[in-house]
Design a protein around this motif. Sequence first.
Motif, short mmCIF file in Angstrom:
data_model
loop_
_atom_site.label_atom_id
_atom_site.label_comp_id
_atom_site.label_asym_id
_atom_site.label_seq_id
_atom_site.Cartn_x
_atom_site.Cartn_y
_atom_site.Cartn_z
N LEU A 100 0.82 -1.20 0.00
CA LEU A 100 0.00 0.00 0.00
C LEU A 100 0.87 1.26 0.00
O LEU A 100 0.60 2.21 -0.73
CB LEU A 100 -0.87 -0.02 1.25
CG LEU A 100 -2.36 0.13 1.05
CD1 LEU A 100 -2.85 -0.49 -0.23
CD2 LEU A 100 -3.08 -0.45 2.24
N PHE A 101 1.91 1.25 0.83
CA PHE A 101 2.76 2.43 0.87
C PHE A 101 3.54 2.56 -0.42
O PHE A 101 3.80 3.67 -0.89
CB PHE A 101 3.68 2.40 2.09
CG PHE A 101 2.96 2.82 3.33
CD1 PHE A 101 2.29 4.04 3.38
CD2 PHE A 101 2.93 2.00 4.45
CE1 PHE A 101 1.60 4.43 4.51
CE2 PHE A 101 2.24 2.39 5.59
CZ PHE A 101 1.57 3.60 5.62
N GLY A 102 3.89 1.43 -1.00
CA GLY A 102 4.55 1.47 -2.30
C GLY A 102 3.65 2.13 -3.33
O GLY A 102 4.07 3.04 -4.06
N LEU A 144 -3.30 8.13 1.88
CA LEU A 144 -3.46 7.39 3.11
C LEU A 144 -2.80 8.19 4.20
O LEU A 144 -2.17 9.21 3.97
CB LEU A 144 -2.75 6.05 3.00
CG LEU A 144 -3.01 5.30 1.71
CD1 LEU A 144 -2.09 4.12 1.62
CD2 LEU A 144 -4.45 4.86 1.69
N ASP A 145 -2.93 7.71 5.43
CA ASP A 145 -2.15 8.30 6.49
C ASP A 145 -0.70 8.01 6.19
O ASP A 145 -0.38 6.99 5.62
CB ASP A 145 -2.50 7.64 7.83
CG ASP A 145 -3.89 8.08 8.29
OD1 ASP A 145 -4.33 9.14 7.84
OD2 ASP A 145 -4.48 7.35 9.09
N GLY A 146 0.16 8.88 6.61
CA GLY A 146 1.58 8.66 6.33
C GLY A 146 2.09 7.41 7.02
O GLY A 146 1.45 6.89 7.94
N PRO A 147 3.26 6.91 6.59
CA PRO A 147 3.85 5.74 7.21
C PRO A 147 4.44 6.13 8.56
O PRO A 147 4.26 7.25 9.02
CB PRO A 147 4.95 5.35 6.23
CG PRO A 147 5.26 6.58 5.46
CD PRO A 147 4.06 7.47 5.52
N GLY A 148 5.15 5.24 9.17
CA GLY A 148 5.87 5.61 10.37
C GLY A 148 5.13 5.31 11.66
O GLY A 148 5.67 5.49 12.74
#
Lengths: 123, 123
Positions: free
Chosen positions: A91-93, A113-117
């Motif tokens: 998804l982040f990709g 989306l919400d950011g990663p991390g």
Amino acid sequence: MTVPLYRAKAEFFRTLGHPARIRILELLAEQELAVHELLDRIEIEPSNLSQQLAVLRRAGLITQRRSGSQVLYAISVQEVRDLLIAARRILFGLLEDREQLRRDLGSPAPSGLDGPGAPGLGS
Amino acid sequence: MTVPLYRAKAEFFRTLGHPARIRILELLAEQELAVHELLDRIEIEPSNLSQQLAVLRRAGLITQRRSGSQVLYAISVQEVRDLLIAARRILFGLLEDREQLRRDLGSPAPSGLDGPGAPGLGS
DNA sequence: TGCGGATATGAAGAAGTTGTCAAGTGCTAA
DNA sequence: TTAGCACTTGACAACTTCTTCATATCCGCA
């Protein structure tokens, strides 16, 4: 009757294809929880939660056990956790690609989306 | 607008939740293919295939490119392959549990998947 | 025994998904 | 420029899935 594997896979993914069910699995991946504890953490009607739990139970992904007046649920297939993590990565990709594209095009289309991390599995 | 991650995940899994889309991804995971080549390998109407391809395209999982009069599709996110393999593993795990249970109970309930052991991704 | 909290189940309308048919578009070659 | 593949799109009925509401069930306790 024998179900072709691709059909079973589709069915399996459809079982995962609901926000509440994802959250349930993510929460249960960390620890066994009673229904009312899930209810505290997920914004959903009790009866709706019960139904989503039933879907996951029928699919064999979680197990139920009674303890006094409450019912405890647990993940029955630990690998599901890996699957959720893999999905998160993909998804982040995808999101990055889209952002890259947006920068390249200079187009102003938001919606992400919400950011990663976030820690843990990240809901 | 920001979509919570669990919602995006659910949407993503729903995208995978269709037999034809699973087969498309499995076939494309091996090599780039033209629509008519997919059509040869999947039992589905052309227009239906086109729609399923569109779903995967919108999700960003595959890419399209034209080559003369035909259109070639390819996987855009290789990790999807891992996801399908993980799903396969989980599925066989579930099946084994169910068979185990059946043996334990002596109940005669059939209905399963194709056996394991197929080469490649196993459709 | 009867209550109340904790869950589960059933039913029904709303909302979303699917397959199919008919009608496009794009490209190549005659 | 027109015929004809190779695909795509739009529309719509058939189905499935969701959410909600009402009604159960199960358990511990007064």
